[in-house]
Write a protein that holds these residues in place. Sequence first.
Motif, PDB file in Angstrom:
ATOM      1  N   ASP A 408      12.372  -7.971 -13.510  1.00  0.00           N
ATOM      2  CA  ASP A 408      12.041  -9.213 -13.198  1.00  0.00           C
ATOM      3  C   ASP A 408      10.584  -9.136 -12.890  1.00  0.00           C
ATOM      4  OD1 ASP A 408      14.359 -11.187 -12.691  1.00  0.00           O
ATOM      5  OD2 ASP A 408      14.946  -9.155 -11.675  1.00  0.00           O
ATOM      6  N   TYR A 409      10.232  -7.727 -12.359  1.00  0.00           N
ATOM      7  CA  TYR A 409       8.969  -7.217 -11.908  1.00  0.00           C
ATOM      8  C   TYR A 409       8.691  -5.925 -12.347  1.00  0.00           C
ATOM      9  CZ  TYR A 409       8.980 -11.609  -9.078  1.00  0.00           C
ATOM     10  OH  TYR A 409       9.296 -12.838  -8.383  1.00  0.00           O
ATOM     11  N   ALA A 410       7.315  -5.714 -13.037  1.00  0.00           N
ATOM     12  CA  ALA A 410       6.941  -4.454 -13.112  1.00  0.00           C
ATOM     13  C   ALA A 410       5.804  -4.088 -12.464  1.00  0.00           C
ATOM     14  CB  ALA A 410       6.584  -4.283 -14.830  1.00  0.00           C
ATOM     15  N   VAL A 411       5.798  -3.096 -11.770  1.00  0.00           N
ATOM     16  CA  VAL A 411       4.905  -2.505 -10.759  1.00  0.00           C
ATOM     17  C   VAL A 411       4.149  -1.200 -11.164  1.00  0.00           C
ATOM     18  CG1 VAL A 411       4.034  -2.022  -8.389  1.00  0.00           C
ATOM     19  CG2 VAL A 411       5.825  -3.839  -8.753  1.00  0.00           C
ATOM     20  N   PHE A 412       2.896  -1.150 -11.152  1.00  0.00           N
ATOM     21  CA  PHE A 412       2.159   0.145 -11.909  1.00  0.00           C
ATOM     22  C   PHE A 412       1.248   0.488 -10.610  1.00  0.00           C
ATOM     23  CE2 PHE A 412       2.985  -2.860 -15.124  1.00  0.00           C
ATOM     24  CZ  PHE A 412       3.818  -1.901 -15.973  1.00  0.00           C
ATOM     25  N   CYS A 413       1.325   1.702 -10.310  1.00  0.00           N
ATOM     26  CA  CYS A 413       0.252   2.345  -9.569  1.00  0.00           C
ATOM     27  C   CYS A 413       0.114   3.904  -9.712  1.00  0.00           C
ATOM     28  CB  CYS A 413       0.932   2.323  -7.894  1.00  0.00           C
ATOM     29  SG  CYS A 413       2.252   3.333  -7.734  1.00  0.00           S
ATOM     30  N   PRO A 414      -1.033   4.474  -9.198  1.00  0.00           N
ATOM     31  CA  PRO A 414      -1.161   5.857  -9.518  1.00  0.00           C
ATOM     32  C   PRO A 414      -0.363   6.740  -8.714  1.00  0.00           C
ATOM     33  CG  PRO A 414      -2.904   5.005  -8.253  1.00  0.00           C
ATOM     34  CD  PRO A 414      -2.202   3.654  -8.677  1.00  0.00           C
ATOM     35  N   ASN A 415      -0.267   8.087  -8.898  1.00  0.00           N
ATOM     36  CA  ASN A 415       0.631   8.811  -8.171  1.00  0.00           C
ATOM     37  C   ASN A 415      -0.291   9.245  -6.923  1.00  0.00           C
ATOM     38  OD1 ASN A 415       2.317   8.860 -10.467  1.00  0.00           O
ATOM     39  ND2 ASN A 415       1.456  10.674 -11.386  1.00  0.00           N
ATOM     40  N   LEU A 416      -0.653   8.390  -6.203  1.00  0.00           N
ATOM     41  CA  LEU A 416      -1.241   8.769  -4.842  1.00  0.00           C
ATOM     42  C   LEU A 416      -0.498   8.034  -4.017  1.00  0.00           C
ATOM     43  CD1 LEU A 416      -4.861   7.641  -5.890  1.00  0.00           C
ATOM     44  CD2 LEU A 416      -3.899   9.899  -5.649  1.00  0.00           C
TER      45      LEU A 416
END
Length: 561
Positions: A408-416
């Motif tokens: 339903d949702y795709a969330v992206f973030c760096p490895n921080l």
Amino acid sequence: MSRARSHLRAAFYLEAVSPRGATTRTAARRALSARPAPLKPGMEYQDAVRTLNTLQTNASYLEQVKSQQGDPQTKLEAMELYLARSGLQVEDLDRLNIIHITGTKGKGSTCAFTERILRSYGLKTGFFSSPHLVQVRERIRINGQPISRELFTKHFWRLYQRLEETKVDLAVVEVGIGGAYDCTNIIRKPVVCGVSSLGVDHTSLLGDTVEKIAWQKGGIFKHGVPAFTVPQPDGPLAVLKERAEQISCPLYLCPQLEALEEGGPPLTLGLEGEHQRSNAALALQLARCWLQQKDHRGIGELTASRPSLLQQLPLAPVFQPTSHMRHGLRDTEWPGRSQVLRRGHLTWYLDGAHTSSSMQACVRWFRQALHRGERRGSAPEVRVLLFNSTGDRDPAALLKLLQPCQFDYAVFCPNLTEVSSTGNEDQQNFTVTLDQVLLRCLEHQQHWRHLDEEQASPDLWSAPSPEPGGPASLRLAPCPPHTHSSGSLVFSCISHALQWITQGRDPVFQPPSPPRGLLAHPVAGSGASVLREAAAIHVLVTGSLHLVGGVLKLLEPSLSQ
């Protein structure tokens, strides 16, 4: 993490000794005791990690070094020099009872299974792996436990000071990622070697075909030292066979786990996922071979059962696993690989898959786990993907494999873990800039939106493509075209992503009030309401082991103790 540290991930080795073994005597002779030493101010654990991080090559210089790579053989020669400067010789490593494992997928799980089997026999084990998830000291385990902060700090400063005292002109040692020119291939006399599943990964260093990668991985084979591998495609298997024959290394093909279960109860594995059965089969052969050569605890002779008709390698022995072996497989723990955390309304699925083959296995495992935990009722359940990828991997290909999960949702973030690096020294990475990692996350979001648009408007005249992740028998349900697009968001760090996903509903992860602007985006605002009202939230965290480690650091605070 640093290129030198992160690229160790494809080369694993562990060492096991009986309580009467020579390894303890060698360590005592060189005064490498397990007692923590008194620490001076500025020489605490975090100081050691910060100093270690300063040895990372910065991003711009790294690009320069990559463009000027010379003879890879010089890396092993440089490793010998560094070893000597540390006070050790290669001959000291020859005395250790080492199992050396390489591969593209499953090498860490294979090591974890093998180590736990040997410990179930009462043996003392040392286990080196890379990368770490939460703390750098996890890379070195004694009897299954990461070494203490005190022990890591003591030996880090001792080694650092020795290298400082013998410092000469600066030399860059490019540590590989398993195989012929990796720094761990300084091991000359392992007891046994293993090669787990092979696929295409780290192409800039290992080659752009699986055959070239197989040549690199087969570089750990040694004259007269038995080696085992799992079923592989014909091309890479032929390369492994040729490498073994060139140096008279006896190479065996592991039989399927089902063959070892015949006539006895099914084997229970401590790690979830059908793909772990291949890793367990390899671990059983490695542990049995080690025990046969070094411990003689009722283990039969190592003889091949028969030639493998399909792959033209002698088949490794088919035997009945002992009770110790069964207990070892059952009790194996390896965080961040096919791991499930159930926390109230939230269920976290953590898997560090980062290659096409490992992502296919991850999708199979995730969908099967969802099916088993399916709740009956009319209340809505929400699926969320938390994803990141690094290095030279193809994020579009990995994300396409995840599409059948219907998030339903795709969330992206760096490895921080946090925006600020304070208190997060174990996860600092100076080989890339903040701008670079954030731009990559935006690229991930663009890939996802493009894939969403493709599925929302399928070509009705084209034949349906086979579902990624395995045969039809593993499909849980038909995968119809999307009737709506999933929302996608990019956050600047893992903590902010988790704050949005959990909406305060995780009983352990309870950060202070969210930062201003966290819900400014329309998708974030509307999605927050959906997440607060959902009967269940299923979160798959994948694409990078470093991402999984950052999530575990926040969800399991005890791992940072």
